[in-house]
Design an enzyme around this catalytic site. Structure first.
Site, short mmCIF file in Angstrom:
data_model
loop_
_atom_site.label_atom_id
_atom_site.label_comp_id
_atom_site.label_asym_id
_atom_site.label_seq_id
_atom_site.Cartn_x
_atom_site.Cartn_y
_atom_site.Cartn_z
N TYR A 77 -43.10 -35.10 -111.08
CA TYR A 77 -44.14 -35.84 -110.35
C TYR A 77 -45.02 -34.90 -109.55
O TYR A 77 -46.24 -35.08 -109.46
CB TYR A 77 -43.51 -36.88 -109.41
CG TYR A 77 -44.56 -37.74 -108.77
CD1 TYR A 77 -45.00 -38.90 -109.40
CD2 TYR A 77 -45.18 -37.37 -107.57
CE1 TYR A 77 -46.01 -39.67 -108.85
CE2 TYR A 77 -46.19 -38.13 -107.02
CZ TYR A 77 -46.61 -39.28 -107.66
OH TYR A 77 -47.62 -40.04 -107.13
N PHE A 129 -75.90 -38.42 -116.68
CA PHE A 129 -75.29 -39.13 -117.81
C PHE A 129 -75.15 -40.61 -117.41
O PHE A 129 -75.16 -40.94 -116.23
CB PHE A 129 -73.92 -38.50 -118.11
CG PHE A 129 -73.19 -39.19 -119.22
CD1 PHE A 129 -73.69 -39.19 -120.50
CD2 PHE A 129 -72.01 -39.87 -118.96
CE1 PHE A 129 -73.03 -39.86 -121.52
CE2 PHE A 129 -71.34 -40.54 -119.98
CZ PHE A 129 -71.85 -40.53 -121.26
N ASP A 130 -75.02 -41.52 -118.38
CA ASP A 130 -75.07 -42.95 -118.05
C ASP A 130 -74.03 -43.39 -117.03
O ASP A 130 -74.36 -44.02 -116.02
CB ASP A 130 -75.07 -43.84 -119.31
CG ASP A 130 -73.89 -43.62 -120.26
OD1 ASP A 130 -72.92 -42.94 -119.87
OD2 ASP A 130 -73.94 -44.13 -121.39
N ASP A 220 -72.44 -30.75 -113.21
CA ASP A 220 -71.70 -31.63 -114.11
C ASP A 220 -71.50 -30.78 -115.36
O ASP A 220 -72.38 -30.70 -116.22
CB ASP A 220 -72.50 -32.90 -114.40
CG ASP A 220 -71.82 -33.77 -115.44
OD1 ASP A 220 -70.82 -33.31 -116.04
OD2 ASP A 220 -72.29 -34.90 -115.67
N ALA A 222 -69.46 -30.68 -118.04
CA ALA A 222 -68.63 -31.17 -119.15
C ALA A 222 -68.71 -30.24 -120.35
O ALA A 222 -67.74 -30.05 -121.07
CB ALA A 222 -69.07 -32.58 -119.53
N LYS A 263 -64.44 -32.79 -123.28
CA LYS A 263 -65.40 -32.09 -124.13
C LYS A 263 -64.92 -30.64 -124.29
O LYS A 263 -64.10 -30.35 -125.15
CB LYS A 263 -66.81 -32.14 -123.51
CG LYS A 263 -67.48 -33.51 -123.58
CD LYS A 263 -67.04 -34.42 -122.49
CE LYS A 263 -67.87 -35.67 -122.39
NZ LYS A 263 -67.25 -36.64 -121.47
N HIS A 455 -75.58 -51.08 -122.90
CA HIS A 455 -75.34 -50.72 -124.29
C HIS A 455 -73.88 -50.85 -124.71
O HIS A 455 -73.60 -51.06 -125.87
CB HIS A 455 -75.84 -49.29 -124.57
CG HIS A 455 -75.39 -48.28 -123.57
ND1 HIS A 455 -75.71 -48.36 -122.24
CD2 HIS A 455 -74.65 -47.16 -123.69
CE1 HIS A 455 -75.19 -47.34 -121.60
NE2 HIS A 455 -74.53 -46.60 -122.44
N1 F0G Z 1 -70.97 -36.07 -117.67
C1 F0G Z 1 -71.46 -35.90 -118.91
C2 F0G Z 1 -72.60 -34.96 -119.11
C3 F0G Z 1 -70.91 -36.59 -119.99
O1 F0G Z 1 -71.42 -36.41 -121.21
C4 F0G Z 1 -69.83 -37.47 -119.75
C5 F0G Z 1 -69.23 -38.22 -120.85
C6 F0G Z 1 -69.35 -37.61 -118.45
C7 F0G Z 1 -69.94 -36.88 -117.44
C8 F0G Z 1 -68.21 -38.52 -118.11
O2 F0G Z 1 -67.02 -37.97 -118.51
O3 F0G Z 1 -66.15 -39.57 -120.22
O4 F0G Z 1 -64.64 -37.91 -119.10
O5 F0G Z 1 -65.53 -39.85 -117.85
N2 F0G Z 1 -69.76 -38.30 -122.00
C9 F0G Z 1 -69.25 -38.95 -123.18
C10 F0G Z 1 -70.29 -38.94 -124.26
C11 F0G Z 1 -68.61 -40.26 -122.94
O6 F0G Z 1 -70.06 -39.59 -125.31
O7 F0G Z 1 -71.31 -38.27 -124.13
P1 F0G Z 1 -65.77 -38.88 -118.95
#
Ligand code: F0G
Length: 466
Positions: A77, A129-130, A220, A222, A263, A455
């Site tokens: 844990y 990002f969305d 950010d 990723a 990613k 979407h």
């Molecule tokens: N920031 C970016 C630039 C992303 O592309 C994503 C996720 C996130 C943050 C959020 O990360 O999914 O681990 O919570 N992108 C995916 C996509 C879902 O299909 O582009 P997460």
């Protein structure tokens, strides 16, 4: 390192040891599946998808090293061996003294945004990002995108179309809204902006502006490895650095980072927040423990942590990144030869199709991007997502588009190490079939639209259908 001597262009630098059969459906089966899904590909079962290019997130293949590490993971844990393996690797990669683990990127965003933002505040980004924008808005703050002007020309080959607009950033920070800006978030690579990279020079200048105004500059990150690869290829002065060194320079510039490890962590889950500021880290840690898990696992299992510790190394390997760039370039070239324009130059994690141009007979009100995405599924079982007016357009109360998105795009996201060249050839062939007779497509209309993150849960019907 004599990379060119060791590299075999256009060949996957791995062999495959465990395989997963691909579902192949009849056209009638696909039609029935899409209808049952309300013409929204997010509602399809993956068992009904032949080639899944919906996302490059959490969809990669792991390596034998990752699986070996997972087998000897420690599920304690608190303070597990897997945690120490993970945190030492992430500290070495990023240099941040505070690493807070989270189960995926958006959990990190939620925790950081709760500490930095709130009603009346503004988060500025090259492009949020969305789900990142949604997390900003859930605190009551505004998510404002300031992409560079070059990003507006989808066809130009400018190398860093993911950059932030530095003039607009400077104007905003010293203008009337300046005191409300609580965060500048640089997304590398810029996923919402066509997967384009951000230059080191742009990051340095943005950081300087933020420092002058006392505003945290956060990455950010990723796709930290992919951005680093594109910097190495395209930004003078970085040719001789390894992708890992370039990624480290980016992390060094920033006050902190939020990273989805789904990613460039080669993980099926996971992420982290990296911070320098002690007080901010303490505040975030309290929220982390209450909502994600203890600060040595944060919603991840020991085997996730162990896989990720390996994965972050593999995803900055120059041979891997060169292969990934080749694969994306090859698909983009085949797609353009078939008569479908893509956002240029191609990045690494996805190819963005200019559906608005291909289906120019369809107005945004009939969702050309969504129409193309649906047709890729109907004709070939290929799943991908729209980035156009279905995602970003403004609707009236009858769910009709009143303000369209600036572009009607479709993203073919490329899972890491999953599909071979022949799979990508197949995708290009399916697309070529559509491009040969685009006028036959009639579009879609919305039958049900949720108020936020539309979407994902929207339902539609073919335009002419009752
Ligand atoms: N920031 C970016 C630039 C992303 O592309 C994503 C996720 C996130 C943050 C959020 O990360 O999914 O681990 O919570 N992108 C995916 C996509 C879902 O299909 O582009 P997460």
């Amino acid at each position: 390192m004599h990379m060119e001597e060791r590299r075999v262009p256009m060949m996957e630098p791995f062999r495959i040891r465990a395989v997963e059969p691909i579902p192949i459906l009849t056209r009638a089966e696909r039609r029935a599946a899409l209808e049952a899904a309300g013409y929204n590909v997010f509602n399809l079962r993956s068992a009904d998808v032949t080639i899944d290019l919906l996302s490059d997130s959490g969809t990669g293949a792991t390596s034998i090293q990752q699986e070996a590490a997972a087998m000897v993971a420690d599920e304690a844990y608190a303070g597990s061996r897997s945690w120490y393996r993970f945190v030492e690797e992430i500290e070495d990669l990023t240099g941040y003294p505070h690493i807070l683990p989270v189960h995926q990127g958006r959990a990190g965003e939620r925790i950081l945004d709760a500490a930095l933002l709130g009603p009346g505040k503004i988060s500025i980004s090259n492009t949020h990002f969305d789900t990142t924008a949604a997390n900003v808005m859930l605190t009551g703050a505004e998510a404002r995108n300031l992409p560079c002007p070059e990003a507006a020309d989808l066809d130009s080959d400018q190398p860093f179309k993911g950059n932030i607009d530095l003039d607009a950033l400077a104007r905003t920070l010293s203008g009337p809204d300046g005191s409300r800006v609580a965060l500048v978030l640089m997304t590398i690579t810029n996923n919402g902006g066509g997967g384009q990279p951000v230059s080191m020079a742009n990051m340095e200048a943005a950081k300087e502006l933020c420092a002058r105004h006392g505003i945290p500059f956060i990455l950010d990150a990723a796709r930290f490895g992919e951005n680093a690869w594109l910097v190495k290829q395209r930004e003078p002065g970085y040719e001789r650095f390894t992708p890992r060194e370039i990624a480290r320079r980016a992390f060094d510039l920033a006050d902190g980072t939020v990273v989805s490890l789904k990613k460039d962590g080669a993980g099926w889950g996971g992420g982290f927040i990296g911070l320098r500021d002690d007080a901010l880290a303490t505040q975030c840690e309290a929220n982390l423990i209450a909502t994600e898990g203890f600060s040595t696992y944060g919603g991840m299992t020991g085997h996730d942590l162990s896989r990720l510790a390996e994965g972050v190394r593999e995803m900055v390997d120059p041979f891997y990144l060169a292969y990934r760039a080749d694969a994306a370039d090859h698909l983009a070239t085949r797609v353009r030869e078939a008569g479908v324009d893509t956002v240029r130059p191609s990045g690494l994690h996805g190819i963005y199709l200019n559906a608005g141009r291909l289906l120019s007979h369809l107005p945004p009100q009939r969702f050309p991007g969504h129409t193309l995405a649906c047709q890729l599924y109907l004709d070939g079982g290929v799943r991908c997502s729209e980035l156009g007016s279905l995602y970003l357009g403004e609707l009236n109360d009858r769910n009709e588009v009143v303000t369209p998105a600036p572009y009607e795009l479709v993203r073919l996201a490329l899972p890491r190490r999953v599909y071979t060249q022949s799979h990508l050839e197949y995708v290009a062939d399916v697309l070529a079939g559509i491009a040969a007779k685009p006028e036959s497509l009639e579009g879609y209309r919305i039958t049900h639209a949720p108020p936020v993150l539309r979407h994902f849960k929207v339902r539609l019907a073919p335009y002419g259908a009752a």
